[in-house]
Structure formats: structure tokens, C-alpha cells
Design a protein around this motif. Structure first.
Motif, PDB file in Angstrom:
ATOM      1  N   SER A  91      11.568  20.682  -8.039  1.00 37.38           N
ATOM      2  CA  SER A  91      12.855  19.992  -8.107  1.00 37.38           C
ATOM      3  C   SER A  91      12.930  18.889  -7.047  1.00 37.38           C
ATOM      4  N   TYR A  92      13.853  17.967  -7.261  1.00 36.52           N
ATOM      5  CA  TYR A  92      14.023  16.838  -6.333  1.00 36.52           C
ATOM      6  C   TYR A  92      14.301  17.330  -4.921  1.00 36.52           C
ATOM      7  N   TRP A  93      15.221  18.300  -4.791  1.00 43.37           N
ATOM      8  CA  TRP A  93      15.601  18.766  -3.461  1.00 43.37           C
ATOM      9  C   TRP A  93      14.527  19.658  -2.851  1.00 43.37           C
ATOM     10  N   GLU A  94      13.788  20.378  -3.697  1.00 40.06           N
ATOM     11  CA  GLU A  94      12.630  21.128  -3.186  1.00 40.06           C
ATOM     12  C   GLU A  94      11.595  20.172  -2.613  1.00 40.06           C
ATOM     13  N   CYS A  95      11.389  19.061  -3.308  1.00 44.53           N
ATOM     14  CA  CYS A  95      10.424  18.067  -2.861  1.00 44.53           C
ATOM     15  C   CYS A  95      10.865  17.442  -1.537  1.00 44.53           C
ATOM     16  N   ALA A  96      12.151  17.098  -1.449  1.00 42.91           N
ATOM     17  CA  ALA A  96      12.681  16.519  -0.206  1.00 42.91           C
ATOM     18  C   ALA A  96      12.551  17.512   0.950  1.00 42.91           C
ATOM     19  N   SER A  97      12.848  18.789   0.674  1.00 41.06           N
ATOM     20  CA  SER A  97      12.723  19.823   1.710  1.00 41.06           C
ATOM     21  C   SER A  97      11.274  19.999   2.132  1.00 41.06           C
ATOM     22  N   GLN A  98      10.369  19.935   1.155  1.00 47.62           N
ATOM     23  CA  GLN A  98       8.950  20.081   1.462  1.00 47.62           C
ATOM     24  C   GLN A  98       8.466  18.948   2.361  1.00 47.62           C
ATOM     25  N   VAL A  99       8.880  17.723   2.053  1.00 46.19           N
ATOM     26  CA  VAL A  99       8.510  16.570   2.885  1.00 46.19           C
ATOM     27  C   VAL A  99       9.031  16.761   4.306  1.00 46.19           C
ATOM     28  N   PHE A 100      10.308  17.166   4.427  1.00 46.88           N
ATOM     29  CA  PHE A 100      10.910  17.312   5.752  1.00 46.88           C
ATOM     30  C   PHE A 100      10.198  18.391   6.569  1.00 46.88           C
ATOM     31  N   CYS A 177       4.433  17.518  -2.146  1.00 46.54           N
ATOM     32  CA  CYS A 177       5.137  16.242  -2.020  1.00 46.54           C
ATOM     33  C   CYS A 177       4.697  15.551  -0.726  1.00 46.54           C
ATOM     34  N   GLU A 178       3.825  14.578  -0.878  1.00 45.94           N
ATOM     35  CA  GLU A 178       3.272  13.845   0.249  1.00 45.94           C
ATOM     36  C   GLU A 178       3.863  12.436   0.252  1.00 45.94           C
ATOM     37  N   ILE A 179       4.293  11.961   1.405  1.00 47.12           N
ATOM     38  CA  ILE A 179       5.011  10.686   1.480  1.00 47.12           C
ATOM     39  C   ILE A 179       4.235   9.526   0.858  1.00 47.12           C
ATOM     40  N   PRO A 180       2.948   9.303   1.189  1.00 48.12           N
ATOM     41  CA  PRO A 180       2.246   8.164   0.575  1.00 48.12           C
ATOM     42  C   PRO A 180       2.244   8.201  -0.952  1.00 48.12           C
TER      43      PRO A 180
END
Length: 311
Positions: A91-100, A177-180
Motif C-alpha cells: 500500500s501507499y502508506w506501507e511504502c512511505a512507512s518502509q522508506v521512513f 520501497c527504495e527512494i531511487p
């Protein structure tokens, strides 16, 4: 997809197309994850339970194990679940949390590795000043600074990355979810802000790496003056693996963030990310602890005590 708000989920890179290879990947990652949990968990338990290990070196080692558990727990369980259930979604928020949380863990870990190299430098090269330079308050302040720096880096990068309009696709060419990889989905030149931040972070990391290398050079020079060959061998066998893990961590992490698109490929990106995100948390307990006789003796006593209490 007009912007990032219209994306509700991302598709992560699949390790394999066949069911057999997916399950093989699941069991491989499960073994690595359990080894990391066991190794880092034993270090945390041993250091916390024995007051004789309440020294600066073991205090920093405990913090390193906590960060290792955080970083590997952020990426590997989701990859395992996707392989087991034959899915690619996050999910979008899972991905954002993973990045953080991943960026927080690896940033704080690298700053902590820098502090640990300073601790070893003072212990070997300036032993008479060790108690003054690395007292309890100084150690707490340095560890807190590493955690706080990691937190600030994570907030800055996660907020900047997920404020970008993402409209090219929702497929991330990575197993987490990797930033690059997320920046590749941006349809705006605003992604250059995050590229600039990544370059700045890479410069800071490189500066810390130079400090670590210089610290170990001073340590090696001091060790060479030790008359005992056994003492030299012990120091080198301890320090060289430390430097090897740090070098692997830095080189692969910087390559993942700064490599030019012309040499990028899914298989290369996968190998590089595996080397800096999965390998260090799994091998750090072996590198930093299994060569430490004091830690092994304490762990053996704790296990014997636990077994005797059950009987």
C-alpha cells in the motif's frame, strides 16, 4: 495517474516467476531473517543482562543490534510475505512507512558505526584518556545524536520523496520501497530536489567513511607497535572484518543512490540493494561478537544459568 495521491498501492519487484522459485526465495529470506533476529537478539540480551558488559563498547554494540533489527525487519518480512502469498502489492502508506523506517535505521546505523570507530581509536590509541573522552554521559549523547540524525534524515527524505507527483507507473523495480526507484516514477523535475538531498547525504556518509578509515589506520599503526604477534593478530582479525562490513555497506549504499541510469538494471539493482540492506544486519552479530571472547563467555553463562533453572 496524475499525481501521487491517486496511487493507492505500489507493485514491488518479483524475485521469480515460478512458484517453486518464489517459495525458495521465501525460505532463503526466512533463514537470513531468523539468523539476524537470533544473533542481534542474543547480543541485546547478553549486554543488557550482565553489568560487566555495561561499558561504552558494548553500549554502542547494543544500539547497533537494535538498529540492525529495525532495518532488516522493515524490508525482509514484506518481501517474504509477497513471495509466500504470490503477490507484489504494497500500500501507499506501507511504502512511505518502509522508506521512513529503513532510511532512519541505516542512517542512524552508519553514524553509530562512526562513533564505534572513534571508541576503538580512543581505547587503543589514547587509553589513558578513555574514561574522560567516553564517560557515561558522553556515550549517551553520541548514541542519541546518531539516532536523532537518522530520524531527521528519514523525515527529510521521506517527506520530500512522497511530496512528488508520481504518474509514470506504480511499479517499483526493487523488492522494497527504495527512494531511487520511487524517483523514477516522478513526472516532474521536482524530483531533482530529492536527488540533491541524496547527493548531500552521500557526501556526509563519505565524510564519515573517511573518518572511520583514518581511525582504523591510526589503530593499525598503534597495533603494529605491539611487541606481541598474538596481540597484533587479535587486533587485526577484529578490526579488518569491521572495516570490511563498513566498506561493503557504504560502497553498495552509495552506488544504489548515485549510480547513473545508463548502467541500471533490475538484476544489478537487486544485488546491490541486497548487499547493503540485508547482508550487514545478518553478518554484524558474527563480525562484531563471535570474535569477542568476553561476550561469548557471558552468553555461555547466561545459557547455562537458564538451563539449570529449568531443571
Amino acid at each position: 495517474m496524475s499525481n501521487s495521491s491517486s496511487i493507492t498501492e505500489f507493485l514491488l519487484l518479483a524475485f521469480a516467476d515460478t512458484r517453486q522459485l518464489q517459495l525458495l526465495h521465501f525460505w532463503l529470506f526466512l533463514g537470513i531473517y531468523l539468523a539476524a533476529l537470533l544473533g542481534n537478539g542474543l547480543i541485546i540480551t547478553t549486554v543488557a543482562c550482565d553489568h560487566r558488559l555495561h561499558t561504552p563498547m558494548y553500549f554502542f554494540l547494543l544500539n547497533l543490534s537494535l538498529l540492525d533489527l529495525g532495518s532488516i525487519s522493515t524490508t525482509v518480512p514484506k518481501a517474504m510475505a509477497n513471495s509466500l502469498w504470490d503477490t507484489r502489492t504494497i500500500s501507499y502508506w506501507e511504502c512511505a512507512s518502509q522508506v521512513f523506517f529503513f532510511f532512519f535505521s541505516i542512517s542512524a546505523e552508519f553514524y553509530l558505526l562512526t562513533v564505534m570507530s572513534y571508541d576503538r581509536y580512543v581505547a587503543i590509541c589514547k587509553p589513558l584518556h578513555y574514561g574522560t573522552l567516553l564517560g557515561n554521559r558522553a556515550c549517551v549523547h553520541m548514541a542519541a545524536a546518531a539516532w536523532a540524525s537518522g530520524f531527521l534524515h528519514a523525515v527529510l527524505h521521506a517527506a520530500n520523496t512522497f511530496s512528488l507527483p508520481l504518474c509514470k507507473s506504480n511499479a517499483v523495480d526493487q523488492f522494497f520501497c527504495e527512494i531511487p526507484q520511487i524517483l523514477k516514477l516522478s513526472c516532474s523535475d521536482a524530483y531533482l530536489r530529492e536527488v540533491g538531498l541524496l547527493v548531500l547525504s552521500a557526501c556526509l556518509v563519505f565524510g564519515c567513511f573517511v573518518f572511520i578509515v583514518l581511525s582504523y589506520v591510526q589503530i593499525f599503526l598503534a597495533v603494529l607497535r605491539i611487541p606481541s604477534e598474538q596481540g597484533q593478530h587479535k587486533a587485526f582479525s577484529t578490526c579488518l572484518p569491521h572495516l570490511g562490513v563498513v566498506s561493503l555497506f557504504v560502497s553498495t549504499g552509495m552506488f544504489a543512490c548515485l549510480k547513473p541510469p545508463s548502467i541500471s538494471s533490475p538484476s544489478l539493482d537487486l544485488v546491490v540493494s541486497f548487499l547493503y540492506s540485508v547482508v550487514p544486519p545478518a553478518v554484524n552479530p558474527l563480525i562484531y561478537s563471535m570474535r569477542n571472547q568476553e561476550l561469548k563467555d557471558t552468553l555461555k553463562k547466561l545459557i547455562q544459568s537458564a538451563v539449570s533453572q529449568q531443571h
